[in-house]
Design an enzyme around this catalytic site. Structure first.
Site, PDB file in Angstrom:
ATOM      1  N   GLU A 231       0.807  -1.226   0.000  1.00 20.97           N
ATOM      2  CA  GLU A 231       0.000   0.000   0.000  1.00 20.97           C
ATOM      3  C   GLU A 231       0.835   1.269   0.000  1.00 20.97           C
ATOM      4  O   GLU A 231       0.467   2.266  -0.632  1.00 20.97           O
ATOM      5  CB  GLU A 231      -0.947   0.001   1.202  1.00 20.97           C
ATOM      6  CG  GLU A 231      -2.157  -0.908   1.046  1.00 20.97           C
ATOM      7  CD  GLU A 231      -1.871  -2.369   1.326  1.00 20.97           C
ATOM      8  OE1 GLU A 231      -2.760  -3.212   1.096  1.00 20.97           O
ATOM      9  OE2 GLU A 231      -0.742  -2.677   1.776  1.00 20.97           O
TER      10      GLU A 231
ATOM     11  N   HIS B 217     -11.410  -5.335   8.961  1.00 18.23           N
ATOM     12  CA  HIS B 217     -11.973  -5.082   7.629  1.00 18.23           C
ATOM     13  C   HIS B 217     -13.287  -4.307   7.699  1.00 18.23           C
ATOM     14  O   HIS B 217     -14.092  -4.382   6.782  1.00 18.23           O
ATOM     15  CB  HIS B 217     -12.242  -6.410   6.899  1.00 18.23           C
ATOM     16  CG  HIS B 217     -11.016  -7.115   6.426  1.00 18.23           C
ATOM     17  ND1 HIS B 217     -10.139  -7.714   7.288  1.00 18.23           N
ATOM     18  CD2 HIS B 217     -10.528  -7.322   5.180  1.00 18.23           C
ATOM     19  CE1 HIS B 217      -9.156  -8.276   6.587  1.00 18.23           C
ATOM     20  NE2 HIS B 217      -9.366  -8.045   5.320  1.00 18.23           N
TER      21      HIS B 217
END
Length: 679
Positions: free
Chosen positions: A405, A474
């Site tokens: 990322e 998540h």
């Protein structure tokens, strides 16, 4: 390119180019004189330089040799010890020293300082005060090179070799075969800790083999060896063979920063570094070979000192920045909404299809748009939002990335600074946390530091929120984190229409934007007309005069359902979908609450403490409103169980109950309250 193409760190190059050698000696001496001036100007009660500065004494040969191998199409990024790199890249020493001394005449008007100045429109992209962060940005600069055959040099310290961001950057560069040269200036000290105490290998360049790229360890105190090695790496990159890692063994003559007394450093190490001083060594070689006389070289030094004295005098007399300009250039001042070239015809689309269409239309209308992220290319994204885009626009414009990322966002920063409009996907909001530096410390700073001369017009797409089965890693709603950062724009679409036009507005905007989608809404349907809304505008989804329900994202839909139930009970609630929380449409917010007699319920999916609802409440309170309450998820983690999730997330019934409570206080609006959840 071999591991050691031009000698080792222990030995100097055997041949010498007299003309270049004398020039290199002059340039190294100027950098040393410049750094001496910085050190002097940072000392004493009347110091012109505030705070810490990091000086490159002992490392001058690397910048001089490396920059000598480049051309005008190449670009350079440096560490916070980057004054020498900036000088060699062609920046005006007066503007550099002015910046270090916080003067209006500085290259960034005093906004950057010693460790983080930028050169918009020049060969020198800028320094970076975050260890290793510039490497990922260099990848983005390289992506923007296109067919120009330019090469990007990015300097890093030996300490950065242990940063995860650097690892990600090299993986990304190797995967894309980018023309990036990672130049490790190994002075033996990772700030105040010897590198050999941390890393048990003699040559850091050996790590290059693990990435499948070329590497070399060379004498970083010899500008000729540096020039020749970097030339080989540049030829390698221009030929499309990808990146290289060049470790330059060098020395640090002074402390880590200007006030470092080096109490931790053995005397023997200082003496060893002094013996390897690149200026002393090169001068000795030139004299030993009889190429120049002492009087000739002394005359060069005298001329440099005279030039530096004049430079110091000019900088000392330069004005300080105007305080009235301190708030300027956080974001672009022009907020005119863009216009779509498409015919405005309503079509039934899912939220996910609306995102896909928005990306397709931007790729069609803007050749500078790139779309990239994990699995977004061939597979079309884990949620299908980029499906078929790579097939239509090719792998150069829509491509997959490593699972890295920081490198994804860093590449977006660099590419956006160099003319592209990248749309980078981070698969889950939770995953943004491992790369937050590239948004907070990099993208959000560009416009401000460069006084609006440069910017990072990039878009980060991600999704957040709880759905049945999603776990605590998540399902977080973290929009308040991002809204706190000046320079970032944050939008949260709640309908297919907003998913389309807010994404397009973000791509068209000249500042870094984050579009937070809702996983729970991807398969919801709605009419979509292909227009582009004004960035930063809220949407009044329902008229009402009794109470205002203020929300955003998936919960805004529940707010509208609650308003319908309330209407049947005789309470007409206005529903305001903020859509953009940065910038916040405060004008419409205050207007709607005022029309509802000052009564409001603020509801969001994020947990209550520190949620953006607190910011809304504070602004209402500052305007004199008191009869409002917040409603959010309690201060807990999100469980995977659908039953437990339903007990925690704000429900339609909980919103109705919150409104009932506000309405019951209508005759005595003397306090505000909050409800974490309810059912």
């Amino acid at each position: 390119m071999n591991e050691r193409p031009h000698g080792s760190a222990e030995g100097a190059a055997t041949s010498i180019d007299p003309e270049f050698a004398r020039q290199a000696l002059q340039r190294m001496a100027f950098i040393r004189c410049f750094e001496e001036a910085c050190l002097k100007m940072s000392a004493g009660a009347d110091a012109l330089v505030a705070g810490s500065i990091h000086l490159c004494a002992g490392q001058e040969a690397i910048a001089v040799g490396a920059c000598a191998a480049t051309n005008d199409e190449d670009r350079i990024l440096a560490t916070y010890r980057g004054h020498g790199w900036a000088i060699e890249a062609g920046l005006d020493p007066f503007e550099i020293l002015s910046e270090i001394c916080h003067r209006e005449t500085g290259i960034n008007g005093g906004r950057g300082g010693s460790a983080y100045f930028m050169g918009p429109g020049t060969k020198f992209v800028g320094e970076n005060s975050i260890v290793g962060a510039g490497a990922a940005i260099a990848n983005g600069v390289a992506l923007a090179m296109g067919e120009k055959k330019g090469v990007v040099l990015v300097s890093i310290g030996d300490g950065a070799m242990n940063q995860g961001a650097l690892h990600e950057a090299i993986v990304f560069a190797a995967y894309k075969k980018l023309p990036v040269i990672f130049v490790c200036e190994n002075n033996g000290w990772s700030e105040m800790t010897p590198i050999d105490r941390i890393v048990p290998i003699e040559r850091l360049s050996r790590r290059a083999a693990g990435y499948g790229i070329s590497g070399a360890t060379i004498d970083g105190c010899d500008p000729i060896a540096v020039r020749d090695t970097i030339s080989l790496a540049i030829d390698h990159a221009r030929a499309g063979k990808g990146p290289s890692l060049i470790e330059c063994k060098t020395v640090r003559l002074w402390g880590h920063y200007n006030r470092d007394i080096e109490h931790y450093r053995p005397k023997a190490d200082r003496l060893k570094a002094a013996d390897a001083d690149p200026i002393r060594r090169l001068r000795g070689r030139l004299l030993a070979k009889g190429l120049f006389s002492e009087s000739e070289l002394d005359a060069d030094v005298a001329a440099i000192k005279t030039r530096m004295e004049e430079l110091i005098e000019r900088v000392t007399a330069a004005p300080k920045p105007d305080p009235a300009r301190a708030l300027l250039h956080v974001v672009a001042e022009d907020d005119t909404p863009p216009h779509s070239k498409l015919v405005a015809v309503a079509t039934e689309l899912t939220y996910q299809q609306a995102v896909n269409d928005a990306l397709r239309d931007e790729l069609t209308e803007r050749p500078e748009v790139l779309v990239f992220g994990e699995d977004v290319g061939f597979a079309g994204g884990i949620f299908g939002c980029t499906r078929n885009l790579q097939r239509e626009f090719g792998e150069e414009r829509v491509f997959d990335t490593p699972i890295a990322e920081a490198s994804i966002l860093g590449a977006a920063v660099g590419a956006s600074m160099c003319g592209l409009r990248p749309v980078a996907e981070i698969m889950w909001m939770d995953f943004l946390l491992v790369a937050l530096d590239q948004l907070v410390n990099q993208a959000a700073n560009v416009r401000y530091v460069t006084q609006g001369k440069d910017s990072a017009p990039m878009v980060v797409r991600l999704q957040q929120g709880a759905t049945p089965g999603s776990c605590a890693q998540h399902s977080q709603c973290l929009e308040a984190f991002l809204a706190h950062v000046p320079g970032l724009k944050v939008g949260i679409p709640s309908t297919p229409q907003d998913a389309y036009d807010m994404l397009r507005a973000a791509v068209a905007d000249n500042d870094p934007c984050v579009i937070i989608e809702s996983r729970a809404l991807y398969q919801t349907n709605g009419q979509v007309t292909k227009t582009i809304s004004k960035l930063g505008s809220a949407k009044l989804r329902r008229e009402g005069s009794d109470v205002a329900i203020i929300s955003w994202g998936a919960i805004a839909n529940r707010a509208e359902e609650a308003a319908q139930i309330l209407s049947a009970k005789g309470v007409e609630a206005a529903v305001l979908d903020l859509r953009w929380i940065a910038p916040l449409d405060e004008t419409q917010l205050i207007s709607v609450v005022k029309q509802c007699g000052g009564r409001a319920v603020i509801v969001h999916e994020a947990n209550l403490s520190g949620g953006f609802g607190a910011e809304i409440a504070a602004r209402l309170s500052e305007r004199g409103f008191a009869n409002f309450q917040r409603l959010g998820t309690p201060n807990t983690r999100i469980p995977a169980s659908p039953v437990l999730q339903a007990a925690l997330l704000p429900s339609v019934e909980a919103i109705v109950a919150a409104v009932d409570r506000v309405m019951s206080r209508a005759s005595r609006p003397d306090h505000a309250s909050e409800l974490p959840y309810g059912s």
